[in-house]
Design a protein around this motif. Structure first.
Motif, mmCIF file in Angstrom:
data_model
loop_
_atom_site.group_PDB
_atom_site.id
_atom_site.type_symbol
_atom_site.label_atom_id
_atom_site.label_comp_id
_atom_site.label_asym_id
_atom_site.label_seq_id
_atom_site.Cartn_x
_atom_site.Cartn_y
_atom_site.Cartn_z
ATOM 1 N N GLY A 116 -36.051 -33.231 -15.042
ATOM 2 C CA GLY A 116 -34.894 -32.347 -14.975
ATOM 3 C C GLY A 116 -34.423 -31.957 -16.355
ATOM 4 O O GLY A 116 -35.196 -31.940 -17.320
ATOM 5 N N ALA A 133 -31.826 -26.248 -9.371
ATOM 6 C CA ALA A 133 -31.575 -27.698 -9.419
ATOM 7 C C ALA A 133 -31.532 -28.270 -8.009
ATOM 8 O O ALA A 133 -30.979 -27.669 -7.088
ATOM 9 C CB ALA A 133 -30.261 -27.972 -10.144
ATOM 10 N N VAL A 160 -31.702 -32.524 -11.545
ATOM 11 C CA VAL A 160 -33.082 -32.834 -11.186
ATOM 12 C C VAL A 160 -33.775 -31.533 -10.783
ATOM 13 O O VAL A 160 -33.242 -30.731 -10.004
ATOM 14 C CB VAL A 160 -33.131 -33.846 -10.031
ATOM 15 C CG1 VAL A 160 -34.568 -34.069 -9.577
ATOM 16 C CG2 VAL A 160 -32.495 -35.158 -10.459
ATOM 17 N N GLY A 161 -34.970 -31.326 -11.313
ATOM 18 C CA GLY A 161 -35.755 -30.131 -11.023
ATOM 19 C C GLY A 161 -36.880 -29.986 -12.027
ATOM 20 O O GLY A 161 -37.118 -30.874 -12.856
ATOM 21 N N GLY A 204 -38.075 -29.264 -15.200
ATOM 22 C CA GLY A 204 -37.281 -29.244 -16.415
ATOM 23 C C GLY A 204 -37.359 -27.956 -17.207
ATOM 24 O O GLY A 204 -36.348 -27.296 -17.472
#
Length: 312
Positions: free
Chosen positions: A152, A199, A238-239, A241
């Motif tokens: 992330g 996200a 979170v995802g 980045g």
């Protein structure tokens, strides 16, 4: 020699010449008679009668009795004060002990409330995972019911240096209290921009956000779900980045944050993270929906959903 006779000088036989201090007769009288005659007579009579002390036995006994009574009152007052001092000290110690006991009891109740709240949250998460169907994990993730970790971004937003409580700059006319202070609307745009950029989960200073989270202001403090936060504000998302960072910076909300940095000195930084960890949301509201039986066999095709609210 002249025959005219000389008359002898005239000598006055009247009153003597006035004194040089005749004009100050009042002061002279006061100095000559410092004590009034009446006072002097009274003092002399008192001295002749024995110096002002009682002459009779009854008077002497009365004076002695008065002195003894005064001494007795003073002695009794001192004794009473000495007796009551330990009682007051004991009552004070008892009051302090009661306050400490009640404080300990309140702390214990608060701890118990936190334990029960955590237990309720855990039961809700398990129920969500068990009855969420095939997409139970996805629903738990989106609702913030479970902690998550993965790649992330880390976004830090902080007030400008030497920021004061009073404003006066261009932002004040737009509803801002200070030009260099981060406000709740700034954080709202940052979070919404991260959600829009892709996200999967977001947290601010360790406070997990959900679809029902609220970012509000109380004075100069920013509240996230009624919990006050202090700068610097660390936003973890979170995802993917790199993609998440690029998409956010190119969005309108990312440009808005860039304007705050350029024009008002608000400090920001964003970086890719190999792994970020977000806790579960502290409070969770579980809602379930079931299909309504109304119109099920009528063929009109108008089905309705009945929503029931679970325990929060």
């Amino acid at each position: 020699m002249c025959g005219m006779s000389q008359q002898p000088p005239v000598r006055s036989t009247g009153s003597p010449p006035p004194r040089p201090d005749a004009s100050m007769s009042l002061l002279t009288n006061v100095m000559d008679h410092a004590l009034d005659d009446g006072y002097a007579e009274a003092s002399a009579r008192r001295a002749s009668e024995g110096g002002g002390l009682p002459r009779t036995l009854r008077a002497k006994l009365g004076l002695a009795a008065g002195l003894v009574l005064a001494a007795l009152v003073v002695t009794l007052g001192a004794a009473q004060a000495r007796i009551s001092a330990p009682v007051v000290a004991k009552e004070r110690e008892e009051l302090i002990d009661r306050i400490e006991d009640e404080t300990s009891a309140a702390d214990g109740l608060e701890k118990r409330i936190e334990e029960l709240r955590a237990e309720v949250g855990e039961r809700q998460r398990k129920a969500l995972e068990q009855h969420g169907g095939d997409q139970g994990q996805l629903v738990a993730l989106l609702s913030g019911a479970t902690p998550v970790h993965g790649p992330g971004v880390k976004l830090v937003v902080d007030d400008a240096e030497e920021t004061e409580d009073g404003g006066g700059g261009p932002r004040e006319s737009s509803g801002f209290a200070d030009t260099g202070r981060v406000r709740d609307r700034d954080m709202q745009r940052v979070v919404n921009g991260l959600w829009q950029a892709g996200a999967e989960a977001v947290a601010i200073n360790g406070q997990r956000l959900t679809a029902l989270s609220a970012i509000r202001a109380a004075g100069d403090a920013i509240l996230v779900d009624n919990k006050p936060l202090v700068p610097p504000y660390t936003v973890l998302a979170v995802g993917d980045g790199k993609k998440l960072r690029t998409t956010f910076q190119d969005s309108a909300d990312g440009q808005y944050l860039h304007v705050l940095q350029e024009n008002f000195g608000i400090r920001t930084s964003i970086s890719d993270q190999g792994e970020v960890r977000l806790p579960a949301a502290p409070s969770l509201i579980v809602r379930t929906a079931q299909p309504s039986e109304t119109g099920a066999g009528t063929g009109d095709g108008r089905g309705a959903a009945e929503t029931g609210k679970g325990t929060s």
